[in-house]
Design a protein around this motif. Structure first.
Motif, PDB file in Angstrom:
ATOM      1  N   GLY A 277      79.108  36.796  69.854  1.00 50.10           N
ATOM      2  CA  GLY A 277      78.783  38.118  70.642  1.00 50.10           C
ATOM      3  C   GLY A 277      79.930  39.290  70.431  1.00 50.10           C
ATOM      4  N   ASP A 278      80.992  38.751  69.558  1.00 49.76           N
ATOM      5  CA  ASP A 278      82.061  39.849  69.327  1.00 49.76           C
ATOM      6  C   ASP A 278      81.601  40.980  68.725  1.00 49.76           C
ATOM      7  OD1 ASP A 278      84.559  40.814  68.976  1.00 49.76           O
ATOM      8  OD2 ASP A 278      85.191  39.622  67.329  1.00 49.76           O
ATOM      9  N   ARG A 279      81.804  42.048  69.215  1.00 52.19           N
ATOM     10  CA  ARG A 279      81.443  43.435  68.645  1.00 52.19           C
ATOM     11  C   ARG A 279      82.703  44.379  68.580  1.00 52.19           C
ATOM     12  NH1 ARG A 279      76.318  45.773  72.011  1.00 52.19           N
ATOM     13  NH2 ARG A 279      75.570  43.689  72.870  1.00 52.19           N
TER      14      ARG A 279
ATOM     15  N   ASP B 254      85.944  30.536  80.606  1.00 55.57           N
ATOM     16  CA  ASP B 254      85.113  30.514  79.618  1.00 55.57           C
ATOM     17  C   ASP B 254      84.850  31.954  79.195  1.00 55.57           C
ATOM     18  OD1 ASP B 254      83.622  31.603  81.559  1.00 55.57           O
ATOM     19  OD2 ASP B 254      81.923  30.474  81.418  1.00 55.57           O
TER      20      ASP B 254
ATOM     21  N   LEU C  99      75.819  26.650  81.991  1.00 54.37           N
ATOM     22  CA  LEU C  99      75.334  27.857  81.613  1.00 54.37           C
ATOM     23  C   LEU C  99      76.555  28.649  80.739  1.00 54.37           C
ATOM     24  CD1 LEU C  99      73.565  30.641  81.371  1.00 54.37           C
ATOM     25  CD2 LEU C  99      74.661  31.097  83.632  1.00 54.37           C
ATOM     26  N   SER C 100      76.251  29.047  79.493  1.00 60.23           N
ATOM     27  CA  SER C 100      77.328  29.842  78.732  1.00 60.23           C
ATOM     28  C   SER C 100      76.618  31.219  78.340  1.00 60.23           C
ATOM     29  CB  SER C 100      77.432  28.906  77.524  1.00 60.23           C
ATOM     30  OG  SER C 100      78.845  28.938  77.109  1.00 60.23           O
ATOM     31  N   VAL C 101      77.414  32.272  78.656  1.00 64.35           N
ATOM     32  CA  VAL C 101      76.758  33.557  78.238  1.00 64.35           C
ATOM     33  C   VAL C 101      77.827  34.073  77.295  1.00 64.35           C
ATOM     34  CG1 VAL C 101      76.593  35.707  79.165  1.00 64.35           C
ATOM     35  CG2 VAL C 101      76.085  33.714  80.470  1.00 64.35           C
ATOM     36  N   SER C 102      77.335  34.860  76.238  1.00 65.80           N
ATOM     37  CA  SER C 102      78.230  35.606  75.295  1.00 65.80           C
ATOM     38  C   SER C 102      77.632  37.135  74.963  1.00 65.80           C
ATOM     39  CB  SER C 102      78.249  34.939  73.883  1.00 65.80           C
ATOM     40  OG  SER C 102      79.047  35.507  73.047  1.00 65.80           O
ATOM     41  N   GLY C 103      78.783  37.862  74.713  1.00 71.75           N
ATOM     42  CA  GLY C 103      78.363  39.320  74.496  1.00 71.75           C
ATOM     43  C   GLY C 103      78.332  40.170  75.551  1.00 71.75           C
TER      44      GLY C 103
ATOM     45  N   PHE D 149      75.983  27.540  68.961  1.00 76.67           N
ATOM     46  CA  PHE D 149      76.539  27.727  70.422  1.00 76.67           C
ATOM     47  C   PHE D 149      75.322  27.442  71.545  1.00 76.67           C
ATOM     48  CE2 PHE D 149      75.886  31.646  73.325  1.00 76.67           C
ATOM     49  CZ  PHE D 149      76.855  31.185  74.172  1.00 76.67           C
ATOM     50  N   GLN D 150      73.942  27.547  70.911  1.00 76.07           N
ATOM     51  CA  GLN D 150      73.039  27.309  71.703  1.00 76.07           C
ATOM     52  C   GLN D 150      72.829  25.823  72.049  1.00 76.07           C
ATOM     53  OE1 GLN D 150      69.958  29.563  69.831  1.00 76.07           O
ATOM     54  NE2 GLN D 150      69.877  30.995  70.839  1.00 76.07           N
TER      55      GLN D 150
ATOM     56  N   GLY E 265      80.015  31.137  70.311  1.00 83.44           N
ATOM     57  CA  GLY E 265      79.185  32.079  71.011  1.00 83.44           C
ATOM     58  C   GLY E 265      80.052  33.183  71.489  1.00 83.44           C
ATOM     59  N   ALA E 266      81.396  33.025  71.586  1.00 83.23           N
ATOM     60  CA  ALA E 266      82.425  34.406  71.741  1.00 83.23           C
ATOM     61  C   ALA E 266      82.488  35.072  70.273  1.00 83.23           C
ATOM     62  CB  ALA E 266      83.621  34.027  72.165  1.00 83.23           C
TER      63      ALA E 266
ATOM     64  N   GLU F 225      85.058  35.334  77.191  1.00 82.51           N
ATOM     65  CA  GLU F 225      85.089  35.701  75.787  1.00 82.51           C
ATOM     66  C   GLU F 225      86.228  36.437  75.300  1.00 82.51           C
ATOM     67  OE1 GLU F 225      80.876  37.209  75.924  1.00 82.51           O
ATOM     68  OE2 GLU F 225      81.668  37.994  74.282  1.00 82.51           O
TER      69      GLU F 225
ATOM     70  N   THR G 172      72.082  29.192  77.125  1.00 85.11           N
ATOM     71  CA  THR G 172      72.896  29.963  76.770  1.00 85.11           C
ATOM     72  C   THR G 172      72.344  31.284  76.713  1.00 85.11           C
ATOM     73  OG1 THR G 172      72.420  29.800  74.532  1.00 85.11           O
ATOM     74  CG2 THR G 172      74.167  28.449  75.455  1.00 85.11           C
ATOM     75  N   VAL G 173      72.895  32.280  76.960  1.00 89.31           N
ATOM     76  CA  VAL G 173      72.589  34.051  76.674  1.00 89.31           C
ATOM     77  C   VAL G 173      73.498  34.566  75.606  1.00 89.31           C
ATOM     78  CG1 VAL G 173      72.161  35.973  77.853  1.00 89.31           C
ATOM     79  CG2 VAL G 173      71.597  33.783  79.091  1.00 89.31           C
ATOM     80  N   LEU G 174      72.820  35.105  74.866  1.00 88.43           N
ATOM     81  CA  LEU G 174      73.598  35.940  73.793  1.00 88.43           C
ATOM     82  C   LEU G 174      73.230  37.258  73.739  1.00 88.43           C
ATOM     83  CD1 LEU G 174      75.892  35.525  71.348  1.00 88.43           C
ATOM     84  CD2 LEU G 174      73.738  35.372  69.867  1.00 88.43           C
ATOM     85  N   HIS G 175      74.007  38.074  74.037  1.00 85.90           N
ATOM     86  CA  HIS G 175      73.660  39.740  74.037  1.00 85.90           C
ATOM     87  C   HIS G 175      74.276  39.912  72.677  1.00 85.90           C
ATOM     88  CE1 HIS G 175      72.770  39.786  78.223  1.00 85.90           C
ATOM     89  NE2 HIS G 175      73.767  39.184  78.606  1.00 85.90           N
TER      90      HIS G 175
END
Lengths: 369, 215
Positions: free
Chosen positions: B136-138, B86, A285-289, B157-158, B132-133, B88, A320-323
Motif C-alpha cells: 500500500g506504500d504510495r 499495525d 483484520l489488517s488494512v493497508s494503503g 499479506f492476504q 501489506g504496508a 503502516e 485484509t483490505v488493500l487500498h
C-alpha cells in the motif's frame, strides 16, 4: 480588494460592486481633470510651469489607476499608498502656490481633483481613511495659506470652497457602506437559497437511498422474515440460520452506510466482523494503503461475498483490505462454508474464490481505471 | 552455535511466550537478556546479543521510538520491531531506519522465529503485515516493484501462507519466498543508509538473490 471589510471576508458580490464603483469614481476624476481643469494646459499664467507638472503627475496617477483597475480589477496596496503620498505632495505644492489674496483666475483647481483621486484610491477601505485623507488635504491647504499671510476673508472663502467639494466627496465615500450592506443582503439571500437547494437535493438523495435499501431488503430479508413468520422456514435449520446471519450482517451494514467516516469500506467491514464474532468467528483484520473514493454500489459488492463467508464461519479468519493506487482488494481466509458464496453482480467487482484443504480464500477486487 | 537474543518488552507474558517459542524452534535460539526498557540492549549481557527484539512505545513523546531504533541500528545491531502497532506509517518508518523486520503481535509466532533466524544471518524476511504496508506504500521514495512482485506481496499479506500463494499463482513456495526476499532487499537499498541495510544487501548479492545490476 482584500482590505474591503476588515474583520470579515468580503463576498464576491461586494468585491464586484465596489470595483465597479471605483471605476466610476475614476471616470469622474478623469472627467474633472480633463473637462473642468483642462484650461490649465491652455491658459498662460505665472507659475503655470509648476501647475503643469502637478497636472501631469495627477494625469499619470489617473492613468496608472486605470491600468491597474483594467488589469487586476482593483488598486493594489503599494500603488494605493504610493498614490496617496503623491496626492498629498501635490496638495502641498499647489497650496504653496496660492497667493495671499484672491486672483482673477482661480488656481485652486487642484483641491477637488486631488480629493477625487483620493476617493479612487481609498474607496474600498473603511470610511475613516477617506476622512483622514481629506483632513490631511485641508490641513495642508490651511497651513500653507496661514504661512503666506492670507486674509481671513480669503481663508473663509477657500474653506467654503473646500467644504462644498470635499463634503460631496465624503458623501460619495459613505455610499461604500451602503454598497456593503446591499452586498451583504444579496450574499445572505443567495447563500440561503443555495443552502435550501442543497438540503432539497440531500433529502431527495436520502429518499432515493431509502428506496434502494428497501429494494435490497425486499428481495432477501423480507422473504426470510415472511417465511419465518408463516412457519414455512425452520429457524433450527442450518441453511435458514445462515440466511439469518447473512441478512443480519447486511442490515447492520446498511444501517451504518453513510456514517461519514474516513474509510467507509473498513467501517462497514467492521460491522460485518462484529456480527461474525457474535457468531463465534475470531477475525483478524489488517488494512493497508490510503483509502480513496469508492462508489457505494462497489463497496457493497466488494463486501457481500466476504460478509457471507465471515458470518457463516466459526473458524479463525484473516481479513485484509488493500487500498492500492488504482484498485481496492478485500480478502478473507477462513474455513470453507458449506454453501456456495453469492457472486457479485454489478459494479465491475471481480471475485476469486480459492478453496483448498477445507479453507476458503476469497478475494473481491475493483479497479478504478 | 545458538543465536542470542535480547528482548525489550514491558509485558511479562510476552517475555515468557517469546522464550517458549524460541525454545521450540528447530534452530537453537537463546534469550540472553530481557527487560522493560531499551537499556537492557546496551548493558551486559544484552549488549552482546545477535538480535534485539524491541517493543515500540510509539505514543511516548519524551522518548520517540525513532531515536531508540536509530541508535541501535546505527550501532550495527540487528533489530526486530515486535509491536501491537499495525500502523503502516510506523512500519515503513522502521524499515527506512534499517530494522531487520517489523512484526505485529497479532501475527503468528512462527514469523518471529523465522524473522529472528533471518536477521541473525543478515537474510531478508518479510512478514505479512509489513508486506501489506509495502503493497500500500504510495510514498515518493518507494522502490519500483514489478507487477509480479506486487502480486506476490499482496497475496502474502492476504493469506499469510506461501503455500496458498504458490498454489494460486501456479509457482513453488520457494519462488514465492524469492519474490518476497527481492522486495525486501529493494527496500534495504532505498532511503537512509544503515549498516544493517548494507549487510543485508551484501548477503543478498552473495546468495545470488540480486545482482549488482539490479541495484
Amino acid at each position: 480588494m482584500t482590505d474591503l471589510a476588515p474583520g470579515r471576508p468580503a463576498s464576491v458580490i461586494e468585491r464586484r460592486l465596489v470595483a465597479m464603483t471605483t471605476v466610476v469614481l475614476l471616470a469622474v476624476a478623469l472627467t474633472v481633470q480633463v473637462g473642468l481643469n483642462g484650461h490649465v494646459l491652455v491658459v498662460p499664467e505665472a507659475g503655470s510651469r509648476t501647475e503643469l507638472i502637478v497636472y501631469g503627475v495627477l494625469a499619470v496617477l489617473g492613468g496608472v489607476c486605470a491600468v491597474a483597475l483594467f488589469v487586476r480589477g482593483r488598486i493594489p496596496g503599494p500603488l494605493r499608498w504610493a498614490g496617496v503620498a503623491v496626492l498629498l505632495c501635490c496638495s502641498l505644492v499647489m497650496s504653496g502656490l496660492l497667493p495671499p489674496h484672491p486672483m482673477p483666475v482661480p488656481n485652486h483647481w487642484s483641491i477637488g481633483l486631488i480629493g477625487w483621486y483620493g476617493l479612487v484610491l481609498l474607496y474600498d477601505l473603511a470610511i475613516g481613511w477617506v476622512v483622514a485623507f481629506l483632513l490631511a488635504h485641508v490641513a495642508t491647504l490651511g497651513v500653507s495659506m496661514a504661512a503666506n499671510g492670507a486674509t481671513a476673508v480669503y481663508v473663509a472663502d477657500m474653506g467654503v470652497t473646500f467644504v462644498s467639494v470635499a463634503g460631496f466627496q465624503l458623501g460619495v465615500a459613505l455610499s461604500a457602506r451602503l454598497l456593503r450592506r446591499i452586498a451583504d443582503d444579496a450574499f445572505r439571500t443567495s447563500r440561503a437559497a443555495e443552502e435550501l437547494r442543497v438540503r432539497e437535493e440531500e433529502a431527495a438523495a436520502e429518499a432515493r437511498n431509502h428506496e434502494r435499501r428497501y429494494a435490497d431488503l425486499s428481495t432477501t430479508t423480507i422473504p426470510l422474515l415472511a417465511g419465518l413468520a408463516d412457519g414455512v422456514l425452520d429457524p433450527g435449520a442450518e441453511a435458514v440460520r445462515r440466511r439469518c446471519a447473512v441478512e443480519a450482517a447486511r442490515m447492520r451494514r446498511l444501517l451504518i452506510e453513510g456514517d461519514g467516516v474516513a474509510d467507509p469500506l473498513v467501517h462497514e467491514l467492521g460491522a460485518i466482523i462484529d456480527v461474525a464474532e457474535r457468531h463465534g468467528a475470531s477475525v483478524q483484520l489488517s488494512v493497508s494503503g490510503t483509502p480513496g473514493e469508492l462508489p457505494e454500489d462497489v463497496r457493497r459488492e466488494l463486501l457481500a461475498p466476504i460478509s457471507e463467508a465471515l458470518v457463516t464461519t466459526r473458524s479463525p479468519a484473516r481479513v485484509t483490505v488493500l487500498h492500492g493506487p488504482d484498485q481496492v482488494r478485500v480478502s478473507a481466509r477462513c474455513a470453507a462454508p458449506e454453501l456456495p458464496i453469492t457472486q457479485p453482480g454489478m459494479g465491475g467487482v471481480s471475485l476469486v474464490e480459492f478453496v483448498t484443504d477445507g479453507q476458503v480464500w476469497l478475494e473481491t477486487a475493483w479497479r478504478s481505471r | 552455535m545458538a543465536i542470542t537474543v535480547t528482548v525489550v518488552d514491558d509485558h511479562p507474558a510476552i517475555l515468557s511466550g517469546v522464550r517458549v517459542w524460541y525454545g521450540e524452534a528447530d534452530q537453537p535460539i537463546r534469550v540472553v537478556a530481557a527487560g522493560t526498557t531499551v537499556d537492557v540492549a546496551w548493558t551486559s549481557p544484552g549488549d552482546e546479543a545477535d538480535v534485539v527484539v524491541l517493543d515500540l512505545n510509539v505514543g511516548d513523546e519524551r522518548a520517540p521510538y525513532q531515536r531508540a531504533v536509530r541508535r541501535l541500528v546505527d550501532a550495527g545491531r540487528k533489530v526486530i520491531v515486535y509491536t501491537m502497532q499495525d500502523s503502516e506509517e510506523v512500519a515503513l518508518t522502521c524499515l527506512d531506519l534499517g530494522v531487520s523486520a517489523f512484526l505485529t503481535k497479532s501475527e503468528g509466532h512462527e514469523h518471529l522465529v523465522a524473522a529472528t533466524i533471518a536477521a541473525a544471518e543478515n537474510r531478508p524476511y518479510l512478514p505479512p503485515t509489513l508486506a501489506g504496508a509495502i503493497a500500500g506504500d504510495r510514498g515518493p521514495a518507494h522502490p519500483r516493484l514489478s507487477d509480479r512482485e506486487r502480486e506476490v506481496l499482496t497475496q502474502w499479506f492476504q493469506c499469510e501462507s506461501k503455500q496458498l500463494v504458490a498454489d494460486r499463482m501456479n509457482i513453488t513456495p520457494r519462488t514465492v519466498g524469492t519474490y518476497l526476499d527481492r522486495v525486501r532487499v529493494k527496500y534495504a537499498n532505498a532511503g537512509r543508509p544503515a549498516p544493517t541495510k548494507a549487510a543485508l544487501l551484501a548477503r543478498a548479492i552473495q546468495d545470488g538473490l540480486v545482482g549488482l545490476h539490479d541495484l
